[in-house]
Every structure is written in structure tokens, then in C-alpha cells.
Design an enzyme around this catalytic site. Sequence first.
Site, mmCIF file in Angstrom:
data_model
loop_
_atom_site.group_PDB
_atom_site.id
_atom_site.type_symbol
_atom_site.label_atom_id
_atom_site.label_comp_id
_atom_site.label_asym_id
_atom_site.label_seq_id
_atom_site.Cartn_x
_atom_site.Cartn_y
_atom_site.Cartn_z
ATOM 1 N N ASP A 87 0.897 -1.262 0.019
ATOM 2 C CA ASP A 87 0.014 -0.084 0.010
ATOM 3 C C ASP A 87 0.863 1.252 -0.030
ATOM 4 O O ASP A 87 1.522 1.351 0.924
ATOM 5 C CB ASP A 87 -0.934 0.072 1.273
ATOM 6 C CG ASP A 87 -1.852 1.163 1.307
ATOM 7 O OD1 ASP A 87 -1.427 2.302 0.671
ATOM 8 O OD2 ASP A 87 -2.963 1.084 1.899
ATOM 9 N N LYS A 142 0.053 11.106 -16.305
ATOM 10 C CA LYS A 142 -0.980 12.467 -16.150
ATOM 11 C C LYS A 142 -2.078 11.893 -15.466
ATOM 12 O O LYS A 142 -2.137 10.648 -15.402
ATOM 13 C CB LYS A 142 -1.272 12.906 -17.451
ATOM 14 C CG LYS A 142 -2.244 11.908 -18.028
ATOM 15 C CD LYS A 142 -2.950 12.484 -19.006
ATOM 16 C CE LYS A 142 -4.167 11.945 -19.475
ATOM 17 N NZ LYS A 142 -5.321 12.340 -20.488
ATOM 18 N N ASP A 171 3.673 12.255 -21.612
ATOM 19 C CA ASP A 171 2.429 12.752 -22.326
ATOM 20 C C ASP A 171 2.507 11.440 -23.442
ATOM 21 O O ASP A 171 3.294 11.662 -24.499
ATOM 22 C CB ASP A 171 2.485 14.005 -23.008
ATOM 23 C CG ASP A 171 1.011 14.324 -23.624
ATOM 24 O OD1 ASP A 171 0.528 13.459 -24.368
ATOM 25 O OD2 ASP A 171 0.527 15.391 -23.296
ATOM 26 N N HIS A 172 1.487 10.648 -23.685
ATOM 27 C CA HIS A 172 1.846 9.444 -24.348
ATOM 28 C C HIS A 172 1.617 9.769 -25.900
ATOM 29 O O HIS A 172 2.053 9.135 -26.619
ATOM 30 C CB HIS A 172 0.934 8.123 -24.103
ATOM 31 C CG HIS A 172 -0.314 8.392 -24.383
ATOM 32 N ND1 HIS A 172 -1.375 8.865 -23.489
ATOM 33 C CD2 HIS A 172 -1.170 8.128 -25.247
ATOM 34 C CE1 HIS A 172 -2.493 8.539 -24.162
ATOM 35 N NE2 HIS A 172 -2.631 8.307 -25.260
ATOM 36 N N HIS A 234 -2.341 16.707 -24.020
ATOM 37 C CA HIS A 234 -2.088 15.942 -25.328
ATOM 38 C C HIS A 234 -2.254 17.316 -26.462
ATOM 39 O O HIS A 234 -1.545 17.339 -27.290
ATOM 40 C CB HIS A 234 -2.917 15.016 -25.885
ATOM 41 C CG HIS A 234 -2.967 14.060 -24.622
ATOM 42 N ND1 HIS A 234 -1.955 13.332 -24.328
ATOM 43 C CD2 HIS A 234 -4.273 13.248 -24.408
ATOM 44 C CE1 HIS A 234 -2.316 12.660 -23.347
ATOM 45 N NE2 HIS A 234 -3.693 12.383 -23.251
#
Length: 479
Positions: A87, A142, A171-172, A234
Site C-alpha cells: 500500500d 498524467k 504525455d503518451h 495532449h
Amino acid sequence: MSFTADRLLLFGATGDLAQRMLLPSLCALHADELVHENLQIIGTARQDFDDAGFRNFARAALEKFLPADRRGSMATFLNRLRYQPLDATNAAGYQALAAKVGPIEQGLAIFLSTAPSLFEPTIAGLAASGLTGDKVRIGLEKPLGTCLESSREINDAVARAFPEERTFRIDHYLGKETVQNLLALRFANILFEPLWNGAHIDHVQITVAETVGLEGRVGFYDGAGALRDMVQNHMLQLLALVAMEPPANYNATAIRDEKVKVLRALRLIDPSETVTGQYRAGAIGGQGVPGYDEELGKPSDTETFVAIKAHLDNWRWKGVPFYLRTGKRLPERKTEIVVQFRHVPHSIFAGRGARSVPNRLVIGIQPEENITLSLMAKVPGLDRDGFRLREVPLDIAMADAFAGPTKRIAYERLLLDLIEGDQTLFVRRDEVEAQWDWIDGIRASWTTHELKPKPYAAGTWGPSAAIALTERDGVHWHE
Ligand code: NAP
């Protein structure tokens, strides 16, 4: 410091992103022998797996989400995986995690695929258990906050243990091939750059359209909305890549220096230059779908659609609007950038009755990756009734032009760069903060003017006001 990590520690290893993207990407990199043979991958989350249990879990995810032709080496990939339950809010558990990770002298890459509310305790736990230091870098998913202030808090918490050069904000979209190709198109060709300015470009459109609705992201999405979920990250990254000045080199500092200048040049916009909407029941592809509030189970003021007329206050883009629109439950899934050039200054064919249409460059990012330049050409014939021109597309369908290379998941590229330490395709802190600064300004103006989202039927291109936003400038959305 440059090093290739031989351990990857994946937080949120049982989550949706891990199953759909991260584990499949890592397996594909392994299959193509792109990761070091010694790389060990340690997954962690609260779920109580042992190594074998996690391998079974990963196998199921790979069978579901990775195409069969890329799964050839799955068995040997699974051998790289280990797991430690934790956790992340429990400081006492990190020593056991560190023991599981083992020696990190060769380098450790950490990927936080968990809610940002867990970042602070996670960073503290990593620091207390020796999982920070010169040979450790961290990747962050993000959303990095919900406004400038909360973003700063997250960035400050991360910076307490990881300096900027070892912090990799994902940021893919930057991992997508056509997005990188935009840089190649602009800066590896002589054709475009002399025309890439307000003298020759009339406007730019960026569309990120989804057909899906809430998709189980109820808790997250209703607190965020389209502006923060899509535009802040994006879409502003795409805008920055379209609008930036030529960097001197293809490296992390040069590229990010140019992007941040663009983001800082975004003009604070007037609410009359934004349109927000929320979908109601409608139909997509002939299938009836419920409205947003029905999916949510309560009324809400969250926008599921936003259209913006943005401006960059700099020399290059003076007078060139950047129309941005994104939404859920739109008629089709597509992400594209449209660069609309101006008319020729004088048409020599007008006297012969020929109509000329200005050139347009369309960069398709999703679902297909392709680039189309529309040019005017003469329609073949003797032209006894006048000279006829027609718009013809010059297509660079990426799949055809580069038939050999495999189409990769954007995260393959980003995970590899995280492991090897190349920050070029990651977002720097000053960029994220410039993005939030602009977004906060828009949200503040919505609050001041008590702007509420307008309804639109699912399966349409948003509220009619979004059409009017461009039509009053004589511009049509590209559909
Ligand atoms: P998710 O499906 O809810 O998974 C969350 C992961 O975090 C699970 O592995 C969960 O496992 C773990 N977790 C939750 N509470 C924890 C705790 N207290 N300690 C340790 N682990 C904990 O979320 P997701 O969709 O994978 O997204 C992960 C992050 O990426 C989010 O910030 C999301 O906004 C972002 N993101 C997701 C996508 C996407 O397509 N899914 C796209 C872009 C960004 P346990 O419950 O077993 O602990």
C-alpha cells in the site's frame, strides 16, 4: 547522468494502464530484443500476489491486449517479472519493496502508474528506503494536478527526491510515431518551413474526437472535464510541436526550450472564443447510447466537449487562429492536425473560369497514421469550356510507405526512453506549468461568466455553437 537501468519498478502494476499498455509494451520490447537481457521488472500494488500470481495476471493481460504475432517470447518475458504487494501510503512497507528490487547500482527506472494523490507518500517511501539517488529516475503518468497550484505541489513533492534531469513526465501522444514525424516533416524538408507562418498559413485545426463515453472513469472524469483531460496536455503538446521555432538540435533541451516558448505565448482567451458541451442520449454507429448524466447517475456541469479559438502572441503566428476541439461521444474516433494554407495571392486561371482551393496539410494521428497534402492540379482535357482545376491529395500513408517496421504502442518508445534516460519525448516542468497557467485562465473566465456546457446529442460534432465558432471566421471544421 546517462545509464541504462537494469531494474524497472512499476507502481500500479495491476491497473488498467498496466494491463492494456505497459505490460504489452514491455513484452513487445522484449520480443524485439530492445531491452537489456538483464532487465528485471518489479510490479507493485496493494493486490496480494506472489511472483507466480503476478506472472499469471500479466499473461492474461498480454493474451488480451497484445496481438498474437508480437507475443512470441511471452514465456521468457514473464520470467523477468516479480511482484511485491504494497500500500503506497504505508511507509513501513517500502523496506520490503527495496529488498525485492535488490541492488540498484546499475540503475533503476520507476514508473508511477497510480493516482497522483499517491505520488507524495510514494516519493517519501522511496526516499526512506534508499530507492532514490543518482542511479534512479522516475516516470510520472498524467494527470499532474488539476490546476497550476496542485501541479506545483506534485512537482515540488517529486523534486524533493528527483531532480528535473531524472524526472520523466509522460504525455503518451509524444510517443506516437506521427507526432514525431511532424518534426521530421517540418525540419527535415525544405518545402514547409519558409511557408510555416502567418503570411502563408490561414489557420490550424487540432481535433481529438472520441466515440466513447465515461468508460468507467466516473470518479476521475467528472472532476476533470475535457479541458483538463485532453486540452491541457495532449492538445497543447500537439500545438507546441506545430508552432515551435526550429530547434538547433534534436535533443531534450533544445526541443523543450522551443515548446515552452510557444506555450508561454498562448494568449489568455475571451470566453466568447470557447464553447463547452455535454452529451445527451443519441446514437453512434447506429447504436443508441445514454447521456452523460445518465451514465454518471446525477446531473453535472462537467464539459465533455470543448472547442477553443486559440492565439499565439508572437511574430510567426500573428493573426493565425488555432482552432482546438475535443469531445466524447462524437461521430468518429480521430485525432488530426489540419494546417490550412492561404489562397495564392493572384489566380491566373480565374479568367478561364477555374476555381482554386488553398492547399491543406492533414496529419492524421488516430486511428490511422497518415499525412496528406492537398494540391491543385489540372483536370485532363482539351479545356474548350475553360481550364479546370481540381484538388488532388498527395498521400503519405505511413503503413504503406513503411510497410516493414512494426506499428508500435506509444508506450514502447516511452518506456525504452525511460529505461535508457532520453528525455526528449517527455514534458518538462516549465511546460506543464505554462500549460496549466493557460488552462486556469480559461476556467477562471468560465466561472466569472457562469458558462455552463451546452447539450449536444451523442453522435454529433458537439453543440452548434462550436460550428459557429469557426464559421463566423469563414472556416469549416475538417470532417
Ligand atoms: P487503475 O486501473 O485505477 O489502477 C490503479 C493502480 O494503482 C492499480 O494497480 C491499483 O492496484 C494501484 N493502487 C491504487 N491504490 C493504491 C495504493 N494505495 N497503494 C498502491 N497501489 C495502489 O488506474 P489506471 O487506469 O491504470 O491509471 C493509472 C494512472 O495513469 C492514473 O493516474 C490515470 O489517470 C493515469 N492514466 C491512465 C490511462 C489509462 O488509459 N488507463 C491513460 C492516461 C493516464 P490495487 O488496487 O491492487 O492497489
